[in-house]
Design a protein around this motif. Structure first.
Motif, PDB file in Angstrom:
ATOM      1  N   SER A  43     -46.774  15.111  -6.521  1.00 14.48           N
ATOM      2  CA  SER A  43     -45.710  14.444  -6.560  1.00 14.48           C
ATOM      3  C   SER A  43     -44.794  14.532  -7.752  1.00 14.48           C
ATOM      4  O   SER A  43     -43.699  14.412  -7.537  1.00 14.48           O
ATOM      5  CB  SER A  43     -45.990  12.740  -6.507  1.00 14.48           C
ATOM      6  N   THR A  63     -50.493   8.835  -3.224  1.00 11.79           N
ATOM      7  CA  THR A  63     -49.781   9.246  -2.170  1.00 11.79           C
ATOM      8  C   THR A  63     -50.761   9.010  -1.104  1.00 11.79           C
ATOM      9  O   THR A  63     -51.596   9.853  -0.838  1.00 11.79           O
ATOM     10  CB  THR A  63     -49.084  10.744  -2.430  1.00 11.79           C
ATOM     11  N   ASP A 161     -43.589  14.962   0.907  1.00 10.99           N
ATOM     12  CA  ASP A 161     -44.849  14.778  -0.118  1.00 10.99           C
ATOM     13  C   ASP A 161     -46.170  14.202   0.560  1.00 10.99           C
ATOM     14  O   ASP A 161     -45.871  13.372   1.596  1.00 10.99           O
ATOM     15  CB  ASP A 161     -44.543  13.540  -1.196  1.00 10.99           C
TER      16      ASP A 161
HETATM   17 MG    MG Z   1     -49.106  12.478  -4.772  1.00 12.39          MG
END
Ligand code: MG
Ligand code: GDP
Length: 689
Positions: A43, A63, A161
């Motif tokens: 990220s 994430t 992402d």
């Molecule tokens: Mg991440």
């Protein structure tokens, strides 16, 4: 040159923006995806590339849903359009200071219409939306979050992402968490236009890099994989990534880029991206291992590399983009042409041209000149021909006078038709009476034939009007249909009368002199032969059968002479007393009793003649009725229809409402026009390259 390519793509994306995003856009730019282990810094790398802070980062699995980040270049009047990835970084370093920037904002697909000007709010929304689908406890979901960032400082591009690979399930994570994340990642990186950033922390063994492993599976040649080494600042003193960069550990075609993102402490102290970039540059420039190649280190170099890959992709896909635009343009231009121009003509000239088209179509179909002659179905004139030559003809030929005429009736009529005056050959009159009765039976099939043809003409009408070009003016179409059917209905009446008259004419005059009619003598001979077959005479010399002796006309006369009248036999059986009493005839007087030979013979002769004459009429009717229908209905309608339509429609005061276009047509034309405009513009842009 490269700059213009990027500019071109940005312009192109702008030009195509009205088409909406999605598969319809002919421009297919790479998606930049990140793969790597959990907390390797994925990220952070993405954030640095974009140049804005808005992604949740940190230790542990942060994430937990794919984030599809669409950067959309939104040109701003004061700024040059030539913003490439490196530009983004510098501008954004300043941009960071003014967080609430009116020219940059984010929008989530799940919150349509809501603009986020504050990038901290964007991050909060990502966290909130992640938890909404996965819960707070480390669960994951493959349902992506879609975020669009509109900015003059970005290149229109998609970044993805992804959650990092994790081996041991924690919290609410399912047992097969590793496989689930892996499948999710594979879905994104296996797309041929995915550029893979294989992220690996420099302080971890490259040989164990999950990111590289996955990237190899989908891109074994390393054509679209870039190795990214994060956390170079956290390496043990005296260690470096020089061997990796030199390709001595795991070689990668596009090589590796070492970067330094902000650490957890930097984040907490709200270090800006600009500061971070400066620190990164200083680190590489001053580090003994990297100072000589500081050029090839850091986020700006990574951005440059990405840019190069992007340009290359654009260059190779441009011809395809061009072709796709041209194809789409042609398609919409054709459709637009088919829809016809917007109302520029006067209502009356539209009405005129539609009527003319309709009449041409109508005569064309009847003459068998259909536009698309169907091979699996008869149409138009061919169907009418079928009505005439199959249905009608068979109907007429199926009529059998003798399913109504009984021998006894013939006898009765024979007596009756002689009237009060004894006749020499009463059979003639009986024959005429019976034939006339039977000829009447042709009327029904003949009228039915007209009805069937009427139905076919209506069918042709709806066939014509079902064509797309008639959909444009629904009011006019409806009127044509109504007027035409009304006209046909009216034309059926004189056609019926005409055909009825033909049948009546047949009934009125029985042409006993018709050359095809069986001669009385022939009939008699045939009957005699049937009733008393002459044994076949054999020529004693040759042994061959002799021709049967011809019955001369005189032999009929001889027969007649034997009895004074037909009534002779009728009364002969009555007893003398009653004869003498001269009783009045019974109220219903029928010819009854055993028929004499003579009567039988006479009946049979009449039947033969009726049969013969009826066949003549059959042939005539089967021949003449279609001709009559052709003349009075089909040909007439071909001649009249234009005049009738013009009279009725031109007389219509409200021509304007008649040529009011179908709403769908109007909307579709608008849509097509827009598409043509957009694509033309796009085509112009592409052709400047
Ligand atoms: Mg991440
Ligand atoms: P992800 O899970 O792969 O997305 O990793 P994140 O970007 O969330 O980063 C995980 C943690 O590592 C965060 O606390 C980051 O601040 C930290 N981090 C990432 N890259 C670096 C780096 O280059 N140097 C340092 N010191 N910390 C980093």
């Amino acid at each position: 040159m490269d700059e213009t390519l990027i500019q071109t793509i940005n312009k192109l994306q702008d030009a195509l923006a009205p088409l909406g995003s999605g598969s319809t856009s002919p421009v297919d730019l790479p998606q930049i995806t990140v793969v790597g282990s959990q907390s390797s810094g994925k990220s952070s790398v993405l954030e640095n590339i974009v140049g804005r802070e808005f992604l949740p980062r940190g230790t542990g699995i942060v994430t937990r849903r794919p984030l599809i980040l669409q950067l959309i270049n939104r040109r701003n009047s004061s700024k040059s359009a030539a913003s490439d990835l490196i530009d983004i970084q510098t501008t954004d370093a300043q941009g960071n200071k003014t967080e609430n920037n009116a020219e940059e904002w984010g929008e989530f697909l799940h919150l349509p219409g809501k603009k986020f000007y504050n990038f901290d709010d964007i991050r909060d929304e990502i966290v909130r939306e992640t938890e909404a689908k996965t819960g707070k406890n480390a669960g994951i979901s493959s349902v992506p979050i879609n975020l669009r960032i509109y900015s003059p400082h970005v290149l229109t591009l998609t970044l993805v992402d992804l959650p990092g690979l994790t081996k041991v399930p924690v919290g609410d994570q399912p047992k097969d968490i590793e496989k689930q994340i892996r499948d999710m990642i594979m879905k994104f990186i296996s797309k041929p236009n995915a550029i893979i950033l294989a992220v690996n922390a420099a302080n971890q063994d490259l040989a164990n890099s999950d990111g590289l492993k996955l990237a190899r599976e989908v891109d074994p040649e390393g054509l679209r994989t870039i190795g990214v080494l994060t956390k170079v600042d956290l390496m043990d003193q005296g260690t470096d990534v020089i061997d990796i960069l030199a390709g001595r550990v795991i070689p990668l075609r596009s090589g590796y880029v070492p970067v330094i993102n902000r650490g957890q402490k930097d984040i907490e102290s709200r270090k800006t991206i600009r500061e971070a970039l400066n620190d990164e540059r200083r680190f590489f420039e001053n580090h003994p291992s990297y100072s000589s190649k500081a050029h090839y280190c850091g986020t700006p170099y990574l951005a440059k590399k990405l840019n190069a890959i992007l340009l290359n992709h654009i260059r190779t896909t441009l011809p395809e983009i061009k072709a796709r635009i041209e194809t789409a343009l042609k398609k919409y231009q054709q459709e637009l042409a088919a829809l016809g121009p917007e109302m520029v003509e006067s209502p009356s000239s539209i009405v005129l041209s539609v009527i003319t088209d309709f009449c041409n179509d109508y005569t064309g179909i009847l003459d068998g000149q259909t536009k698309d002659i169907s091979s699996n179905e008869l149409s138009g004139g061919a169907r009418i021909s079928f009505v005439f030559h199959e249905i009608f003809k068979n109907g007429v030929y199926a009529l059998d006078p003798f399913d109504q005429i009984k021998d006894a009736d013939i006898r009765t009529i024979m007596y009756n038709s002689s009237g009060s005056a004894p006749s020499l050959f009463v059979g003639t009159q009986a024959f005429e009476v019976l034939v006339k009765q039977q000829i009447h039976r042709f009327q029904d099939p003949s009228l039915r034939c007209i009805t069937l043809v009427f139905d076919e003409l209506v069918r042709i009408l709806s066939q014509i009007l079902a064509q797309p070009e008639y959909a444009r003016y629904p009011g006019l179409k409806e009127q044509i249909s109504q007027i035409f059917i009304q006209y046909l209905r009216e034309s059926v009446l004189p056609t019926n009368t005409f055909v009825e008259d033909i049948i009546k004419a047949e009934q009125t005059y029985i042409n006993t002199a018709h050359p095809d009619l069986l001669k009385g003598s022939q009939a008699l001979a045939m009957v005699q032969e049937k009733l008393h077959p002459t044994p076949v005479q054999v020529d004693p010399k040759t042994g061959k059968p002799l021709p049967a002796p011809a019955h001369s006309a005189s032999s009929i006369n001889d027969e007649e002479n034997k009895s004074s009248s037909f009534f002779g036999g009728f009364f002969s059986s009555k007893n003398k007393k009653r004869l003498a009493a001269m009783e009045a005839p019974p109220s219903v007087l029928k010819a009854t009793g055993q028929m004499t030979d003579r009567e039988t013979q006479e009946t049979e002769v009449i039947k033969l003649l009726i049969h013969s004459y009826f066949n003549i009429v059959k042939r005539t009717v089967a021949d003449i009725v279609p001709k009559a229908v052709m003349l009075k209905l089909i040909q007439q309608s071909k001649n009249d229809i234009q005049k009738v339509l013009l009279e009725k429609l031109y007389g219509n005061k409200d021509l304007d409402s008649l040529v009011k276009e179908n709403e769908i047509t109007v909307a579709r034309r608008k849509e097509c026009k827009k598409m043509v405009e957009v694509l033309k513009h796009a085509s112009e842009i592409v052709s400047t390259v």
